[in-house]
Scaffold this motif. Structure first.
Motif, short mmCIF file in Angstrom:
data_model
loop_
_atom_site.label_atom_id
_atom_site.label_comp_id
_atom_site.label_asym_id
_atom_site.label_seq_id
_atom_site.Cartn_x
_atom_site.Cartn_y
_atom_site.Cartn_z
N UNK A 1 5.60 4.85 10.72
CA UNK A 1 4.35 5.17 11.55
C UNK A 1 3.13 4.64 10.69
N UNK A 2 3.16 4.05 9.68
CA UNK A 2 1.88 3.74 8.78
C UNK A 2 1.21 2.66 9.64
N UNK A 3 -0.26 2.77 9.77
CA UNK A 3 -0.95 1.69 10.43
C UNK A 3 -1.70 1.11 9.20
N UNK A 4 -1.56 1.44 8.16
CA UNK A 4 -2.57 0.73 7.13
C UNK A 4 -1.80 0.98 5.79
N UNK A 5 -2.33 0.46 4.64
CA UNK A 5 -1.79 0.54 3.53
C UNK A 5 -0.26 -0.04 3.16
N UNK A 6 -0.21 -1.38 3.94
CA UNK A 6 0.97 -2.10 4.01
C UNK A 6 0.77 -3.27 2.90
N UNK A 7 1.81 -3.57 2.06
CA UNK A 7 1.72 -4.56 1.02
C UNK A 7 2.95 -5.25 1.30
N UNK A 8 2.76 -6.68 1.07
CA UNK A 8 3.96 -7.78 0.78
C UNK A 8 3.80 -8.08 -0.33
N UNK A 9 4.95 -8.07 -1.55
CA UNK A 9 5.11 -8.28 -2.86
C UNK A 9 3.68 -7.99 -3.41
N UNK A 10 3.26 -6.69 -3.18
CA UNK A 10 1.95 -6.36 -3.51
C UNK A 10 0.70 -7.01 -3.17
N UNK A 11 0.76 -7.73 -2.35
CA UNK A 11 -0.46 -8.21 -1.67
C UNK A 11 -0.98 -7.51 -0.44
N UNK A 12 -2.10 -7.29 -0.46
CA UNK A 12 -2.87 -6.71 0.83
C UNK A 12 -3.68 -8.02 1.34
N UNK A 13 -3.65 -8.00 2.75
CA UNK A 13 -4.44 -9.30 3.40
C UNK A 13 -5.54 -8.27 4.33
N UNK A 14 -5.78 -7.04 4.03
CA UNK A 14 -6.60 -6.16 4.70
C UNK A 14 -7.99 -6.77 4.73
#
Ligand SMILES: *[C@@H]1O[C@H](CO)[C@@H](O)[C@H](O)[C@H]1NC(C)=O
Ligand SMILES: *[C@@H]1O[C@H](CO)[C@@H](O)[C@H](O)[C@H]1NC(C)=O
Ligand SMILES: *[C@@H]1O[C@H](CO)[C@@H](O)[C@H](O)[C@H]1NC(C)=O
Ligand SMILES: *[C@@H]1O[C@H](CO)[C@@H](O)[C@H](O)[C@H]1NC(C)=O
Ligand SMILES: *[C@@H]1O[C@H](CO)[C@@H](O)[C@H](O)[C@H]1NC(C)=O
Ligand SMILES: *[C@@H]1O[C@H](CO)[C@@H](O)[C@H](O)[C@H]1NC(C)=O
Ligand SMILES: *[C@@H]1O[C@H](CO)[C@@H](O)[C@H](O)[C@H]1NC(C)=O
Ligand SMILES: *[C@@H]1O[C@H](CO)[C@@H](O)[C@H](O)[C@H]1NC(C)=O
Ligand SMILES: *[C@@H]1O[C@H](CO)[C@@H](O)[C@H](O)[C@H]1NC(C)=O
Ligand SMILES: *[C@@H]1O[C@H](CO)[C@@H](O)[C@H](O)[C@H]1NC(C)=O
Ligand SMILES: *[C@@H]1O[C@H](CO)[C@@H](O)[C@H](O)[C@H]1NC(C)=O
Ligand SMILES: *[C@@H]1O[C@H](CO)[C@@H](O)[C@H](O)[C@H]1NC(C)=O
Length: 532
Positions: free
Chosen positions: A476-489
């Protein structure tokens, strides 16, 4: 979000695995070379987008105000898959658009709330609309022409746009043309009936041929090099479904490709509807069975077209697709769980010979990968589904011959895939879709995980596989997502990749002498094991 909960280490995964290990069955065998049941090689680029016609100026900006945030997000995907996503500019509003040469703005849209509060039902575009094709370097586009409106004013309007759009797309920006969005709904659409009940596949084909020829004649005058047999190509028929009020098979039989100008067979696909009763994250999206059932309708159509030799040499793509039609549902389509769905959906498509997918986008749409501008409904920013697009691009990177095979797993809340590059096993992906709603979970409870064991070809040189994870606090998260430690926010560096130092990276999974490798995957997360 509790700050500490973004931190996820291999140690906590291992601890969780000990207490929650779900399976100790035989390893899943993964062939070192391409198995027979792999999909055809994906087209490059595979990860592509469809942008609702009326909102293209929001997404791309114009000459004086290019949308650099959108461009950055497209560049991030290009850095992984090797080229920028193809952009189809189309959707319902492509079939409403009329040209007004005096309009000072790019669009003049009028909403009719009884029809939709999500997009304008009346739409005029002005000359500056076409500036939006100039703002993203190295990007190829599909421009959607209006087929639905067919009085003489609409035909004049259509032909008046031809010189503008062909000039805007000269010099390598054109991928293909499209004429009409979801004509199989023209007789039935809740957004307005566009054709009489007796309109047939043959009538559609005749109109399509007639108008595509008229467009070509206009283009031959304005941009002659784009009107040649080699250059003048379409995606079609862009039907909403495989069995609405017009049948795709009949359409091809009735001569849709009479002029040999259809490059790709494009169909549309949604898993369900945003307001359909009973639609849930776990039951509808984070559900491999549900995804398989949906994609298999396309696969069946593809099989019939192939068996009857109706589309020889014409690849099958999804020119418009996403999770839930009617622009997605809040709490479902914009949650991290929808990113996990997007991974399963796209990789399953690739494994079944659907060779490219255009994920549909629009300003304020709940399922959008990003919101390109600030509005009073939606904050500008990178949304969870984008991280699913990134994962798919990472999985499918690496050269001209990339094929995907589905590795069947016992439960419907999980899926696994292998990717082959130039015939050799390159990567394994696992998507765990057991819903983990972090706001419902007791604050200090350990997040469960599942262990997956694969048997890869033993190698004397390779003792471990590098591990990359897609993580968030929960489905249910809508933020705080990372791919291999990367954020694209957006709020970090306008969408540029930013390595977060508070997420563990560089994890390895050891491979034993028999080639067996085990990986723990927290509920509601995904992982790639890199074989090379
Ligand atoms: C990790 O770093 C990012 C960016 O600085 C920050 O937004 C986030 O709150 C941090 N998370 C944790 C768990 O400290
Ligand atoms: C076209 O644009 C002009 C300038 O904004 C406006 O006056 C006119 O009403 C528009 N025509 C239509 C049909 O909307
Ligand atoms: C370009 O975009 C900006 C920002 O949206 C807008 O103010 C301006 O009017 C646009 N220019 C044209 C020619 O449409
Ligand atoms: C915009 O379209 C609406 C509806 O057709 C029309 O009433 C209005 O005059 C148009 N505005 C401009 C500036 O063209
Ligand atoms: C418009 O659609 C009708 C109904 O199918 C068809 O009879 C007519 O030929 C079409 N007109 C044009 C200009 O395409
Ligand atoms: C189809 O329906 C339209 C409108 O209802 C009617 O005018 C037309 O004659 C019909 N065409 C045929 C071939 O029956
Ligand atoms: C074909 O196009 C012409 C204009 O180019 C139009 O007058 C005619 O009605 C169209 N016929 C069909 C069947 O769409
Ligand atoms: C997953 O989808 C299938 C097919 O729609 C359905 O039968 C099944 O109940 C769903 N699973 C869950 C956990 O809701
Ligand atoms: C696909 O076709 C097979 C064989 O004809 C059929 O059994 C199956 O139900 C079809 N699946 C879908 C999702 O249409
Ligand atoms: C939200 O923005 C739209 C479009 O700019 C505007 O028409 C509407 O009045 C605004 N609504 C509110 C509540 O501010
Ligand atoms: C997650 O849990 C919260 C708190 O109980 C609830 O409001 C929300 O609807 C749940 N989200 C989903 C997607 O089920
Ligand atoms: C949860 O963990 C925090 C930090 O370790 C601790 O301060 C708190 O008392 C714990 N809460 C419960 C309910 O155990």
């Amino acid at each position: 979000m509790r700050p500490s909960s973004l931190l996820f280490t291999a140690a906590t995964a291992a601890a969780a695995a000990i207490s929650h290990r779900v399976r100790d069955s035989a390893p899943i065998a993964v062939s070192g070379s391409v198995p027979d049941n792999a999909g055809d090689p994906v087209l490059h680029p595979f990860v592509s987008f469809s942008i609702e016609f009326a909102f293209f100026p929001d997404y791309a900006g114009n000459k004086s105000h290019p949308n650099l945030f959108s461009n950055q997000l497209l560049d991030n995907i290009a850095a992984l898959q090797g080229s920028k996503p193809y952009i189809r500019v189309g959707g319902n509003t492509q079939d409403y658009a009329l040209y007004n040469a005096s309009l000072k703005t790019a669009t003049n849209g009028t909403y009719i709330p009884s029809i939709s509060t999500d997009y304008p039902r009346i739409l005029y575009i002005g000359p500056s609309f076409f500036e939006s094709y100039s703002t993203w370097p190295d990007t190829k586009f599909i421009h959607g022409f209006n087929l639905a409106k067919n009085d003489s004013i609409a035909l004049d309007s259509l032909l008046a746009t031809v010189p503008l759009v062909c000039k805007a797309l000269q010099g390598g920006k054109l991928a293909y043309w499209e004429l009409g969005n979801e004509p199989d709904l023209y007789k039935t659409s809740a957004q307005g009936i566009m054709r009489p009940a007796n309109w047939t596949e043959q009538d559609y084909v005749n109109e399509w041929l007639n108008k595509s020829r008229a467009i070509r004649n206009a283009m031959a005058k304005a941009c002659p090099e784009m009107a040649t047999d080699a250059a003048y190509k379409y995606i079609a028929p862009s039907f909403a479904g495989v069995s609405n009020s017009l049948q795709p098979v009949t359409t091809w039989k009735d001569g849709l490709d009479t002029d040999h100008d259809i490059a790709l067979n494009s169909e549309h696909n949604y898993i369900g509807g945003a307001t359909q009763p009973g639609v849930t994250l776990q039951g509808t999206l984070m559900n491999h069975t549900s995804t398989v059932n949906s994609v298999n309708k396309q696969v069946n159509l593809s099989r019939v077209l192939t068996e009857e030799n109706l589309t020889p040499g014409i690849p099958y793509i999804l020119g418009e697709t996403n999770s839930l039609y009617n622009e997605g549902a809040p709490g479902l389509s914009n949650a991290f769980g929808a990113a996990l769905w997007g991974i399963d959906f796209n990789l399953y498509c690739a494994s079944q010979g659907i060779r490219r997918t255009h994920m549909h986008q629009g300003t304020d749409y709940r399922y959008a990968s990003w919101q390109p501008v600030q509005t009073n409904k939606t904050t500008i920013g990178t949304k969870p589904p984008y991280y699913g697009n990134i994962f798919v691009a990472a999985m499918l990177q690496g050269g001209s011959d990339v094929r995907v095979v589905n590795l069947p797993l016992p439960k419907e809340e999980e899926a696994a895939y292998a990717a082959y590059v130039d015939g050799k096993l390159a990567r394994i992906a696992v998507v765990n879709m057991v819903e983990f709603n972090y706001t419902e979970t007791k604050p200090n409870a350990t997040r469960p995980s599942a262990t997956y064991t694969f048997q890869v070809p033993p190698s004397s040189s390779q003792k471990s596989l590098s591990v990359q994870r897609l993580l968030a606090n929960g489905s249910n998260a809508i933020t705080g997502i990372t791919w291999d430690g990367w954020s694209y926010n957006y709020e970090l560096q306008g969408g540029k990749p930013v390595r977060l130092h508070n997420v563990t990276v560089g994890e390895k999974a050891s491979v034993n002498e028999q080639g067996v490798v085990a990986i723990d995957v927290p509920y509601s997360s995904a992982v790639i094991l890199n074989v090379e």
